[in-house]
Design an enzyme around this catalytic site. Structure first.
Site, PDB file in Angstrom:
ATOM      1  N   HIS A 178       0.835  -1.207   0.000  1.00  0.00           N
ATOM      2  CA  HIS A 178       0.000   0.000   0.000  1.00  0.00           C
ATOM      3  C   HIS A 178       0.876   1.265   0.000  1.00  0.00           C
ATOM      4  O   HIS A 178       0.726   2.144  -0.853  1.00  0.00           O
ATOM      5  CB  HIS A 178      -0.890  -0.033   1.252  1.00  0.00           C
ATOM      6  CG  HIS A 178      -1.807   1.142   1.397  1.00  0.00           C
ATOM      7  ND1 HIS A 178      -3.141   1.082   1.107  1.00  0.00           N
ATOM      8  CD2 HIS A 178      -1.574   2.420   1.825  1.00  0.00           C
ATOM      9  CE1 HIS A 178      -3.697   2.262   1.333  1.00  0.00           C
ATOM     10  NE2 HIS A 178      -2.771   3.090   1.775  1.00  0.00           N
ATOM     11  N   GLU A 179       1.799   1.351   0.957  1.00  0.00           N
ATOM     12  CA  GLU A 179       2.629   2.562   1.087  1.00  0.00           C
ATOM     13  C   GLU A 179       3.590   2.721  -0.095  1.00  0.00           C
ATOM     14  O   GLU A 179       3.892   3.848  -0.503  1.00  0.00           O
ATOM     15  CB  GLU A 179       3.403   2.551   2.414  1.00  0.00           C
ATOM     16  CG  GLU A 179       2.521   2.605   3.653  1.00  0.00           C
ATOM     17  CD  GLU A 179       1.555   3.782   3.682  1.00  0.00           C
ATOM     18  OE1 GLU A 179       1.826   4.822   3.041  1.00  0.00           O
ATOM     19  OE2 GLU A 179       0.501   3.661   4.343  1.00  0.00           O
ATOM     20  N   HIS A 200       1.865   4.577  -2.811  1.00  0.00           N
ATOM     21  CA  HIS A 200       1.987   6.027  -2.624  1.00  0.00           C
ATOM     22  C   HIS A 200       3.386   6.503  -3.020  1.00  0.00           C
ATOM     23  O   HIS A 200       3.546   7.541  -3.656  1.00  0.00           O
ATOM     24  CB  HIS A 200       1.763   6.396  -1.151  1.00  0.00           C
ATOM     25  CG  HIS A 200       0.365   6.227  -0.685  1.00  0.00           C
ATOM     26  ND1 HIS A 200      -0.721   6.700  -1.382  1.00  0.00           N
ATOM     27  CD2 HIS A 200      -0.133   5.652   0.454  1.00  0.00           C
ATOM     28  CE1 HIS A 200      -1.825   6.422  -0.700  1.00  0.00           C
ATOM     29  NE2 HIS A 200      -1.502   5.782   0.405  1.00  0.00           N
ATOM     30  N   HIS A 253       3.965   6.661  -6.744  1.00  0.00           N
ATOM     31  CA  HIS A 253       3.168   7.792  -7.232  1.00  0.00           C
ATOM     32  C   HIS A 253       3.947   9.103  -7.000  1.00  0.00           C
ATOM     33  O   HIS A 253       4.068   9.941  -7.908  1.00  0.00           O
ATOM     34  CB  HIS A 253       1.834   7.812  -6.479  1.00  0.00           C
ATOM     35  CG  HIS A 253       0.783   8.677  -7.115  1.00  0.00           C
ATOM     36  ND1 HIS A 253      -0.475   8.818  -6.587  1.00  0.00           N
ATOM     37  CD2 HIS A 253       0.800   9.463  -8.214  1.00  0.00           C
ATOM     38  CE1 HIS A 253      -1.196   9.638  -7.340  1.00  0.00           C
ATOM     39  NE2 HIS A 253      -0.438  10.050  -8.332  1.00  0.00           N
TER      40      HIS A 253
END
Length: 595
Positions: free
Chosen positions: A388-389, A392, A395
């Site tokens: 998940h992290e 980010h 991105h």
């Protein structure tokens, strides 16, 4: 599971490298002084901007200052998060906050000045200096705020109050991370030990129901004890939001929060309405959970335990990273190369240690790189958190590489898309490569629980925020009893009648840090719905969706969030993405029920 009693025990390769920001504190101090000087220089532009070149000089110097301030502030924040008890780091962060307020005061004249110009005059300035084309979109976007910007003197007063207005969230953070003491539980040897967050995350999934109940009671104990203090911080935060919205002439605090992303309030309301009209599958899952656990009464401490026993295994950090490479390979070689860089160049702080900030996050810093905080527990949850992290993080990295500073920071609205696409790809990889039926059942159960936490729980939180802010807007009181009543009612509506509500349930609001960032959590749900669509298409081999998705990751804030998503094929102004996501949840529950 690997445990450390202090930070010095953690291997260097599992600690982030803050020297990428500053080699030492004296370098930080140098930038602090430079920023002070630059802030004074910016003040001198007040009343002196009369043509294109002078406007350009102001904007250029402000951007240079912003770059240094972000870097300096990030260093102080990351140092505090390594150990929230460290007074030197706390002092650095306090100084960074004060400087941030001073910079805001130095530049507070600019927005009222800009909005005092008519549009033709501004376009004349831009035409007179080609260099202003870089700032043109940003300048024209400012005109959207014309009705919400105050006079120069009023803006200066508000900027001076910045630190005071943000203090409820800061106070809650200190209570929640540095001061809070959880209750005592008994370990495997029968000894009394104080519960930690890391232990709680494990014990609330323990197959021994007595252990779960004991951990649950110990975890909520300090929140119940501090209920009035925390209610005061939350009530003040909500009232601050409402007051600022009124001062700036927004119809409501919700519309103020949505304005920057140009998101109509109907998107927020549609999310809640569509979800509440489709809670049958969630209630069915609660019923299945009670049946599988063979309990007469289902309690909140029964809601996280896996329904398939005997398959949980440790996933060490290095193995978790290898699994991530394989799971995210559909996103292409460039993506995997960036993930390798994260690990090899120490962008990630991996382990839980005493005093370290709880949870996980990614902090992208333009011109440097992302920093990722984890509290890795060598389990399936931690694997999902890592993936998940890193979503980010990639991105942030791609947006910084492909956008100029002015549009490199993406909106929080689109942030959760990148992280959740990764989670969907991960569960698909794990299910595809697992032949053991029991393990497959466990993974399906895990993903349903993830779905519940990332989508349904966040929509419930979003409704809690909406109701409490509406009460404040009507001048109604906000206190422990009111928060308890609203939270308990919503919990019952979303989770169904199968669950027995212990006294602790109604205090759920008191432990949520996101409530100090108004109307933030709904973006998890809209992001999740968008990600379900995109990941499904990518896994089907849709090359166009993959291409537009990678372009989306490189786009930063070069367009409004809803427009960026439309380019990938997701239109959140319609109910379809939400309905599609809820339909998928129903299918997963149906599949799990058959197993």
């Amino acid at each position: 599971m690997t445990k450390y009693t202090n930070r010095t025990e953690v291997p260097i390769q599992e600690k982030w490298n803050l020297s990428d920001l500053y080699a030492n504190q004296s370098k930080w101090e140098e930038d602090y002084r430079v920023i002070e000087k630059k802030a004074e220089n910016l003040k001198e532009f007040d009343g002196q901007i009369g043509d294109g070149p002078s406007l350009y000089q102001y904007l250029k110097q402000k951007e240079e200052l912003s770059f240094l301030l972000n870097k300096m502030y990030a260093y102080a924040m990351l140092k505090v998060d390594e150990d929230t008890r460290d007074t030197n780091s706390q002092a650095l962060l306090e100084r960074a906050k004060r400087l941030n307020v001073n910079v805001s005061a130095s530049t507070s004249f600019f927005m009222p000045f800009l909005l005092s110009l008519d549009e033709a005059k501004l376009k004349q300035y831009i035409a007179s200096d080609q260099r202003l084309i870089y700032f043109e979109d940003d300048l024209m976007e400012s005109f959207r705020y014309k009705d919400h910007v105050l006079s120069k003197e009023q803006e200066e007063v508000l900027s001076q109050l910045g630190e005071a207005l943000s203090s409820p969230g800061y106070i809650f953070g200190m209570i929640n991370n540095a001061d809070i003491k959880f209750g005592v539980i008994t370990n495997k040897n029968g000894e009394n030990v104080e519960l930690t967050r890391g232990m709680y995350a494990k014990l609330i999934e323990d197959e021994d129901r007595k252990k779960r109940k004991e951990a649950y009671k110990a975890y909520y104990q300090p929140y119940v004890q501090l209920k009035n203090s925390i209610a005061s911080t939350l009530s003040t935060a909500i009232k601050n939001n409402v007051t600022l919205a009124k001062i700036r002439k927004y119809p409501s605090a919700l519309e103020k929060a949505l304005f920057g992303d140009k998101v109509p309030k109907e998107v927020y309301e549609n999310l809640i309405t569509t979800t509440k009209n489709n809670l049958t599958s969630l209630h069915e899952y609660t019923r299945i959970r009670k049946e599988k656990l063979k309990v007469n009464e289902l309690h909140q401490y029964d809601m996280s335990v896996p329904l398939v026993n005997g398959v949980m295994k440790d996933i060490p950090f290095d193995e978790a990273y290898r699994i991530m490479y394989k799971a995210l390979s559909p996103l292409g070689e460039e993506y995997i190369k960036i993930l390798k860089e994260f690990k090899e160049s120490r962008y990630i702080d991996v382990r839980e240690t005493p005093g370290k900030r709880s949870g996980a996050y990614n902090l992208g810093i333009y011109g440097v790189h992302p920093f990722i905080l984890l509290n890795h527990q060598d389990d399936l949850d931690s694997l999902f958190t890592l993936v998940h992290e890193c979503g980010h993080g990639v991105h942030s990295k791609l947006s910084s590489q492909h956008q100029p500073q002015i549009t490199a920071r993406y909106s929080i609205f689109v942030a959760e898309v990148a992280s959740t696409v990764n989670e969907v790809l991960l569960i698909n990889y794990l299910l595809t490569n697992e032949t053991d039926q029991k393990v497959r059942q466990h993974l399906l159960n895990h993903f349903i629980d993830q779905y519940k936490g990332t989508f349904f729980t966040q929509v419930m939180f979003a409704e809690f925020e909406m109701q409490t802010h509406e009460m404040a807007e009507k001048g109604l009181p906000l206190n422990v009893e009111i928060f308890n009543q609203i939270y308990e009612t919503l919990f019952k509506e979303y989770n169904g009648t199968e669950i027995v509500l212990d006294d602790e349930v109604k205090y759920g609001w008191s432990r949520i840090p996101h409530f100090y960032r108004p109307f933030y959590v709904y973006k998890y749900a809209t992001g999740f719905a968008s990600a379900i669509h995109l990941a499904t298409k990518i896994l089907e081999g849709d090359q166009n969706t993959l291409n537009t998705y990678i372009e989306f990751l490189k786009s930063g804030s070069s367009d409004y969030p809803l427009e960026l998503l439309k380019k990938t094929g997701v239109d959140l102004t319609t109910p379809f993405p939400i309905e599609n996501s809820l339909k998928r949840f129903g299918e997963l529950v149906g599949e799990f029920s058959k197993l």
